[in-house]
Design a protein around this motif. Sequence first.
Motif, PDB file in Angstrom:
ATOM      1  N   ASN A  32       0.813  -1.213   0.000  1.00 25.70           N
ATOM      2  CA  ASN A  32       0.000   0.000   0.000  1.00 25.70           C
ATOM      3  C   ASN A  32       0.849   1.267   0.000  1.00 25.70           C
ATOM      4  O   ASN A  32       0.399   2.307  -0.471  1.00 25.70           O
ATOM      5  CB  ASN A  32      -0.956  -0.001   1.192  1.00 25.70           C
TER       6      ASN A  32
ATOM      7  N   VAL B  10       1.873   1.883  -3.746  1.00 20.09           N
ATOM      8  CA  VAL B  10       0.860   2.385  -4.673  1.00 20.09           C
ATOM      9  C   VAL B  10       0.232   3.701  -4.223  1.00 20.09           C
ATOM     10  O   VAL B  10      -0.690   4.197  -4.857  1.00 20.09           O
ATOM     11  CB  VAL B  10      -0.266   1.360  -4.909  1.00 20.09           C
TER      12      VAL B  10
ATOM     13  N   LYS C 146      -1.391   4.366  -1.394  1.00 21.18           N
ATOM     14  CA  LYS C 146      -2.558   4.311  -0.524  1.00 21.18           C
ATOM     15  C   LYS C 146      -2.187   4.719   0.897  1.00 21.18           C
ATOM     16  O   LYS C 146      -2.998   5.271   1.626  1.00 21.18           O
ATOM     17  CB  LYS C 146      -3.142   2.895  -0.540  1.00 21.18           C
TER      18      LYS C 146
ATOM     19  N   PRO D 136      -2.790   7.344  -5.908  1.00 20.53           N
ATOM     20  CA  PRO D 136      -2.714   6.085  -6.654  1.00 20.53           C
ATOM     21  C   PRO D 136      -2.763   6.266  -8.171  1.00 20.53           C
ATOM     22  O   PRO D 136      -2.030   5.605  -8.897  1.00 20.53           O
ATOM     23  CB  PRO D 136      -3.937   5.316  -6.153  1.00 20.53           C
TER      24      PRO D 136
ATOM     25  N   ASN E 248      -9.113   4.245  -9.800  1.00 21.32           N
ATOM     26  CA  ASN E 248      -7.948   4.934  -9.255  1.00 21.32           C
ATOM     27  C   ASN E 248      -6.656   4.248  -9.632  1.00 21.32           C
ATOM     28  O   ASN E 248      -5.685   4.897 -10.006  1.00 21.32           O
ATOM     29  CB  ASN E 248      -8.052   4.929  -7.726  1.00 21.32           C
ATOM     30  N   TYR E 249      -6.649   2.919  -9.516  1.00 25.28           N
ATOM     31  CA  TYR E 249      -5.432   2.160  -9.805  1.00 25.28           C
ATOM     32  C   TYR E 249      -5.266   1.901 -11.296  1.00 25.28           C
ATOM     33  O   TYR E 249      -4.424   1.115 -11.706  1.00 25.28           O
ATOM     34  CB  TYR E 249      -5.434   0.845  -9.018  1.00 25.28           C
TER      35      TYR E 249
END
Lengths: 252, 397
Positions: free
Chosen positions: A47, A50, A52, A72, B239-240
């Motif tokens: 996390n 990326v 987050k 992200p 988002n990803y």
Amino acid sequence: MGILEVKNVGKRFGGLQALNNVELSVKENSCHAIIGPNGAGKSTLLNVFVGKLIPDTGSVMFDGQSVLGRTPYEINQMGISRVFQTPEIFGDLSVMENMMIPVFAKRDGSFRMHAVQGMMGDKDIVEKAETMLEEMGLAEKRGMQASSMSRGDKRRLEIAMCLSQDPRLLLLDEPTAGMARADTNNTIDLLKQIKEERDITIAIIEHDMHVVFSLADRITVLAQGTPLVEDHPENIKGHPKVREAYLGETAD
Amino acid sequence: MLGLDKKDYTLLLIVAGLTMLAPFILNPFPEGSGLAQFNAGYPDLMQRFVIFGIFAIGFNILFGLTGYLSFGHAAFLGVGSYAAIWMMKLLTTNVIPAMVMAVIIAGLFALIVGYVSLRRSGIYFSILTLAFAQMSFAMAYSVLTPLTGGETGLQLKIADARILDGALEAGEQARANLFGLNMSSSYEMSVGSWLFTFNTGYYIAALVMLASFYLAIRIFRSPFGLMLRAVKSNQNRLNYTGLNPRPYTLAAFVISGMYAGLAGGLMVAMDTQVGPERMFWTASGEVVLMTILGGAGTLIGPVLGAGLIKYMENILSKINKDILHQWFAFLPDGLEDFIITLVYPFIGKGWHLTLGIIFMMVVIFLPGGLVEGGQRIAKLFKGKDADEDGAQTKPAE
């Protein structure tokens, strides 16, 4: 220098030191596995990669640029794609539509307002999406609603969506968790094929040792938020520290 | 055709046909007959059908595609109305500048409201939009009285500036028009005992609705529409995938706000007055009902929902006890009274009860709204077509 350089990363949740002084270097075009017992901080680390989570200390550099403080979607645009533990796809949309979204995102960036042209009229996008579906053996299912596919096909679609963006680093979070043996083997074959055919770096978090040892070129063992060892798979298997922390019960 | 595939083009043609022939379709019963009160083909109601159709089409772009449930869309309708009437007061009674300004001002207002509200999702988003709408209502009612006319609202007055129009002749009233074509002018055609009314205002509103509907189809089928559906389906994955959901949702919010503004502007063009009650929260709730009743996320659903609700509001609510007595006069006295007692709560002022029951039935049995109902019936026919006459309605078992 690796493509992903992690230096001195620490993250604390209340009284729990989830990550502590994590050092990690992922070499370009390799497959790097991060393993460790439950609660070792593997997912927290992912996390952080990326965007987050933002760590309390340390730095994470991707290809010479820091990823910390980026969202992200910005990190994705830098070339990092993530595959989730439970496949995250657009369940309400068709397989083809699922495939078109990352292709649009790759070409047009984080936002573009083309609200009047038809989406199927965009030849480049449709072609690219179709090729990708074909490559991944999903072409026949293009009209299906994504949520109605099997678990294995959802995983396949998610990986296809990530690959269609030509990422430089593919992050896999327990890609075979909860899968039947046959599906697991299929996924391993698929990942092996991806590794061979593409210029791509793969970082994988995994529980299943079978998966790890069939794919990884290098393994980092994480325990209680700290890396214990980083080495080739064959050295990891016999490493006494690792046996003690993690493999103790499972290795034969 | 027109950049649409065959199915969408057919749908557009059907809607065009229905709206253009509405004066006939909505007046199926001859004048003076007992059923004439079910006729909906009078200008005032027909205008409301298409105007609320536009409102619901726009709302559906936000709610149907992105899943963000706004509970304050009436505010944009109201703001559009105020903008339109000011244009008519200050500039000209021609409806074009009024509608353009209504869309612009509502769009700007939606940009502000959306920018703040879209920082949250789910119930918090709904409550934020509701708060904005109620604030707008309260302000229009009180502190903004110089701008909104407060409780009495705004009407066109002889003394208005109208800098582009010439002075009115003595005794003449300022009327909304399109280059001199009076909005309230009608042509009446009687065929036998039927009477059909063709109203200028209705046809202009209907053309605007067709244009809005066409634009909505294009948005639904565009890459932008795809992203909006993706927002509803899985924001995390979006988002990803390198896409920022916020600009997409904000754009959808502003577009639907502009649709609401257009509807508000048209309301003023048809009937040149505005009051703050247009922004009250029940008005926002109504468009939610319309969209869900018709089928959220479908193209034609919101228009159907708007039509059904406006029909019930205007027709069902007009049935009173006397009319019921006429209908059931053939029954023995005691039974007649009994039946009327049973039916009475559902008509007249009780039409909300009927609407509520229909709404519950639709949500429970047809989650896809009236459109899903239509699809099921169509499927039933298609399945039977192979070996049976398509006209047969009851499945033979």
